[in-house]
Design an enzyme around this catalytic site. Structure first.
Site, PDB file in Angstrom:
ATOM      1  N   ASN A  98       0.863  -1.186   0.000  1.00 24.54           N
ATOM      2  CA  ASN A  98       0.000   0.000   0.000  1.00 24.54           C
ATOM      3  C   ASN A  98       0.898   1.234   0.000  1.00 24.54           C
ATOM      4  O   ASN A  98       1.501   1.569   1.009  1.00 24.54           O
ATOM      5  CB  ASN A  98      -0.890  -0.042   1.258  1.00 24.54           C
ATOM      6  CG  ASN A  98      -1.717   1.228   1.420  1.00 24.54           C
ATOM      7  OD1 ASN A  98      -1.772   2.071   0.526  1.00 24.54           O
ATOM      8  ND2 ASN A  98      -2.353   1.373   2.577  1.00 24.54           N
ATOM      9  N   TRP A  99       0.966   1.866  -1.168  1.00 25.78           N
ATOM     10  CA  TRP A  99       1.895   2.999  -1.304  1.00 25.78           C
ATOM     11  C   TRP A  99       1.338   4.289  -0.694  1.00 25.78           C
ATOM     12  O   TRP A  99       2.002   5.307  -0.680  1.00 25.78           O
ATOM     13  CB  TRP A  99       2.242   3.214  -2.790  1.00 25.78           C
ATOM     14  CG  TRP A  99       2.970   2.054  -3.419  1.00 25.78           C
ATOM     15  CD1 TRP A  99       3.344   0.885  -2.799  1.00 25.78           C
ATOM     16  CD2 TRP A  99       3.408   1.945  -4.779  1.00 25.78           C
ATOM     17  NE1 TRP A  99       3.986   0.060  -3.703  1.00 25.78           N
ATOM     18  CE2 TRP A  99       4.043   0.678  -4.916  1.00 25.78           C
ATOM     19  CE3 TRP A  99       3.333   2.776  -5.901  1.00 25.78           C
ATOM     20  CZ2 TRP A  99       4.596   0.250  -6.126  1.00 25.78           C
ATOM     21  CZ3 TRP A  99       3.880   2.338  -7.113  1.00 25.78           C
ATOM     22  CH2 TRP A  99       4.499   1.099  -7.212  1.00 25.78           C
ATOM     23  N   LYS A 100       0.106   4.255  -0.252  1.00 28.76           N
ATOM     24  CA  LYS A 100      -0.546   5.423   0.361  1.00 28.76           C
ATOM     25  C   LYS A 100      -0.349   6.655  -0.532  1.00 28.76           C
ATOM     26  O   LYS A 100      -0.390   6.527  -1.746  1.00 28.76           O
ATOM     27  CB  LYS A 100      -0.023   5.617   1.785  1.00 28.76           C
ATOM     28  CG  LYS A 100      -0.177   4.326   2.625  1.00 28.76           C
ATOM     29  CD  LYS A 100       0.056   4.514   4.090  1.00 28.76           C
ATOM     30  CE  LYS A 100      -0.142   3.174   4.812  1.00 28.76           C
ATOM     31  NZ  LYS A 100       0.007   3.247   6.248  1.00 28.76           N
TER      32      LYS A 100
ATOM     33  N   HIS B   1      -9.504   1.217   5.269  1.00 26.09           N
ATOM     34  CA  HIS B   1      -8.205   1.384   5.934  1.00 26.09           C
ATOM     35  C   HIS B   1      -8.377   2.316   7.132  1.00 26.09           C
ATOM     36  O   HIS B   1      -9.161   3.263   7.070  1.00 26.09           O
ATOM     37  CB  HIS B   1      -7.187   1.955   4.940  1.00 26.09           C
ATOM     38  CG  HIS B   1      -5.781   1.898   5.474  1.00 26.09           C
ATOM     39  ND1 HIS B   1      -5.320   2.799   6.400  1.00 26.09           N
ATOM     40  CD2 HIS B   1      -4.767   1.029   5.240  1.00 26.09           C
ATOM     41  CE1 HIS B   1      -4.059   2.484   6.704  1.00 26.09           C
ATOM     42  NE2 HIS B   1      -3.699   1.419   6.017  1.00 26.09           N
TER      43      HIS B   1
ATOM     44  N   GLU C 152      -6.679   4.674   8.187  1.00 28.52           N
ATOM     45  CA  GLU C 152      -6.442   6.096   7.888  1.00 28.52           C
ATOM     46  C   GLU C 152      -7.676   6.727   7.250  1.00 28.52           C
ATOM     47  O   GLU C 152      -7.965   7.903   7.461  1.00 28.52           O
ATOM     48  CB  GLU C 152      -5.193   6.229   6.988  1.00 28.52           C
ATOM     49  CG  GLU C 152      -3.915   5.970   7.784  1.00 28.52           C
ATOM     50  CD  GLU C 152      -2.767   5.371   6.988  1.00 28.52           C
ATOM     51  OE1 GLU C 152      -2.812   5.383   5.752  1.00 28.52           O
ATOM     52  OE2 GLU C 152      -1.814   4.868   7.634  1.00 28.52           O
TER      53      GLU C 152
ATOM     54  N   GLU D  22      -5.078  -4.904  10.763  1.00 25.04           N
ATOM     55  CA  GLU D  22      -4.075  -3.854  10.915  1.00 25.04           C
ATOM     56  C   GLU D  22      -4.302  -3.127  12.248  1.00 25.04           C
ATOM     57  O   GLU D  22      -5.115  -2.197  12.316  1.00 25.04           O
ATOM     58  CB  GLU D  22      -4.182  -2.845   9.768  1.00 25.04           C
ATOM     59  CG  GLU D  22      -3.871  -3.430   8.408  1.00 25.04           C
ATOM     60  CD  GLU D  22      -3.301  -2.386   7.448  1.00 25.04           C
ATOM     61  OE1 GLU D  22      -2.344  -2.718   6.760  1.00 25.04           O
ATOM     62  OE2 GLU D  22      -3.797  -1.249   7.424  1.00 25.04           O
TER      63      GLU D  22
ATOM     64  N   GLY E   6       2.810   2.376  10.884  1.00 22.30           N
ATOM     65  CA  GLY E   6       3.757   3.477  10.730  1.00 22.30           C
ATOM     66  C   GLY E   6       4.512   3.824  11.997  1.00 22.30           C
ATOM     67  O   GLY E   6       5.156   4.871  12.082  1.00 22.30           O
TER      68      GLY E   6
ATOM     69  N   SER F 282       3.685  -2.093  10.376  1.00 19.42           N
ATOM     70  CA  SER F 282       5.144  -2.145  10.563  1.00 19.42           C
ATOM     71  C   SER F 282       5.758  -3.486  10.161  1.00 19.42           C
ATOM     72  O   SER F 282       6.656  -3.986  10.834  1.00 19.42           O
ATOM     73  CB  SER F 282       5.518  -1.780  12.006  1.00 19.42           C
ATOM     74  OG  SER F 282       5.169  -0.438  12.274  1.00 19.42           O
TER      75      SER F 282
ATOM     76  N   GLY G 276       2.984  -1.082   4.329  1.00 20.26           N
ATOM     77  CA  GLY G 276       2.988   0.351   4.029  1.00 20.26           C
ATOM     78  C   GLY G 276       4.403   0.816   3.721  1.00 20.26           C
ATOM     79  O   GLY G 276       4.924   0.583   2.623  1.00 20.26           O
ATOM     80  N   GLY G 277       5.039   1.437   4.695  1.00 20.27           N
ATOM     81  CA  GLY G 277       6.358   2.061   4.504  1.00 20.27           C
ATOM     82  C   GLY G 277       7.377   1.192   3.780  1.00 20.27           C
ATOM     83  O   GLY G 277       8.063   1.662   2.861  1.00 20.27           O
TER      84      GLY G 277
HETATM   85  P1  13P Z   1       3.180   0.443   7.739  1.00 18.73           P
HETATM   86  O1  13P Z   1       3.715  -0.837   7.130  1.00 18.73           O
HETATM   87  O2  13P Z   1       3.897   1.666   7.257  1.00 18.73           O
HETATM   88  O3  13P Z   1       3.103   0.345   9.230  1.00 18.73           O
HETATM   89  O4  13P Z   1       1.677   0.621   7.211  1.00 18.73           O
HETATM   90  C1  13P Z   1       0.803  -0.440   7.295  1.00 18.73           C
HETATM   91  C2  13P Z   1      -0.424  -0.113   6.531  1.00 18.73           C
HETATM   92  O5  13P Z   1      -1.163   0.781   6.907  1.00 18.73           O
HETATM   93  C3  13P Z   1      -0.684  -0.869   5.297  1.00 18.73           C
HETATM   94  O6  13P Z   1      -1.961  -0.615   4.811  1.00 18.73           O
END
Ligand code: 13P
Length: 259
Positions: free
Chosen positions: A12-14, A98, A100, A170, A176, A216, A237-238
């Site tokens: 997920n590149w956000k 998600h 967020e 999640e 993050g 993470s 994510g990251g």
């Molecule tokens: P991180 O891997 O950056 O913690 O993010 C997880 C995430 O929200 C994937 O959708």
């Protein structure tokens, strides 16, 4: 879901990557991924880069998804994007609910439910996110939160449709933050989700369900997580923003298929 090769690793590149940056990252992943055929890889760029990423992955077998959608077919909904538009841009998957989106954009279990139906109408596979915040975890309300989210957003689906949904656990406190859930913490929730699916639908559907962990995930912690029996892959994510770390996670996840 039977037909998707496991483990499933989705990036997920956000809100990262321009079109040209996305092309470059996707190209690096494609060029290094052929040796990793035993996992399903899904790239989930921002809307603007979906088409370019789809073009770049070509017929490599790497899959593409969107990060959100709106449930209406079309109309005066400025700033929104429909399932049909995502599909035509090259998506086969879409993240829904998600944390967020829930935290910053007011998504609720009810909107998640409508979005899942819209995704299914257009043949998209929803990746539906659930998870507790730190306060809920600390006060022992984790499982209750997960149950309510599933009941309100997914469990009214018919079995045939539920079969086509991927779940992602999640924990919000792990997103993050660099602090992942321990394998034991993650497995407890994954096992619980599988039990809820068995209770609501059937044992057979429950054992086929794909439940990803997100929060993470890094190359260093992915093998210990994937070894848990109810963890079928990751939503990253990251660490999905560089080909090197993303593919290391794919490689680590793949170790469950070795020998
Ligand atoms: P991180 O891997 O950056 O913690 O993010 C997880 C995430 O929200 C994937 O959708």
């Amino acid at each position: 879901m039977r037909e998707l090769v496991r483990p499933v690793v989705a990036g997920n590149w956000k809100m990262h990557k321009t079109i040209s940056e996305a092309r470059q990252l996707a190209a690096e992943i494609v060029s290094q991924a052929p040796a990793l055929t035993m996992a399903s890889i899904i790239l989930i760029p921002p809307f603007t880069a979906i088409q370019e990423v789809k073009k770049t992955v070509g017929d490599s077998g790497i899959l593409v998804g969107g990060q959100n959608l709106f449930w209406e077919e079309e109309g005066a909904f400025t700033g929104e994007i429909s399932a049909h538009q995502l599909k035509e841009a090259g998506c086969d998957f879409v993240i829904i609910g998600h944390s967020e989106r829930r935290q910053y954009f007011g998504e609720t279990d009810e909107t998640v439910s409508q979005k899942v139906l819209a995704a299914r109408r257009h043949g998209l596979i929803p990746i539906v996110c659930v998870g507790e915040n730190l306060e809920e975890r600390k006060s022992g309300k984790t499982l209750k939160k997960i149950k309510v989210q599933l009941e309100n957003s997914l469990f009214s689906l018919a079995e045939e449709e539920f079969k086509m949904v991927i779940l992602a656990y999640e924990p919000i406190w792990a997103i993050g933050t660099g602090q992942n859930a321990t394998p034991e913490q993650a497995e407890e929730v994954h096992g619980y989700i599988r039990q809820l699916i068995a209770d609501r639908y059937s044992q057979d559907l429950s054992s086929c369900a794909i439940i990803l962990y997100g929060g993470s995930v890094k190359p260093a912690n992915s093998f210990s997580l994937i070894k848990e029996k109810d963890i079928n892959g990751f939503l990253v994510g990251g660490a999905s923003l560089s080909a090197e770390s993303f593919l290391s996670i794919v490689k680590e996840a793949n170790r469950v298929n070795e020998g």
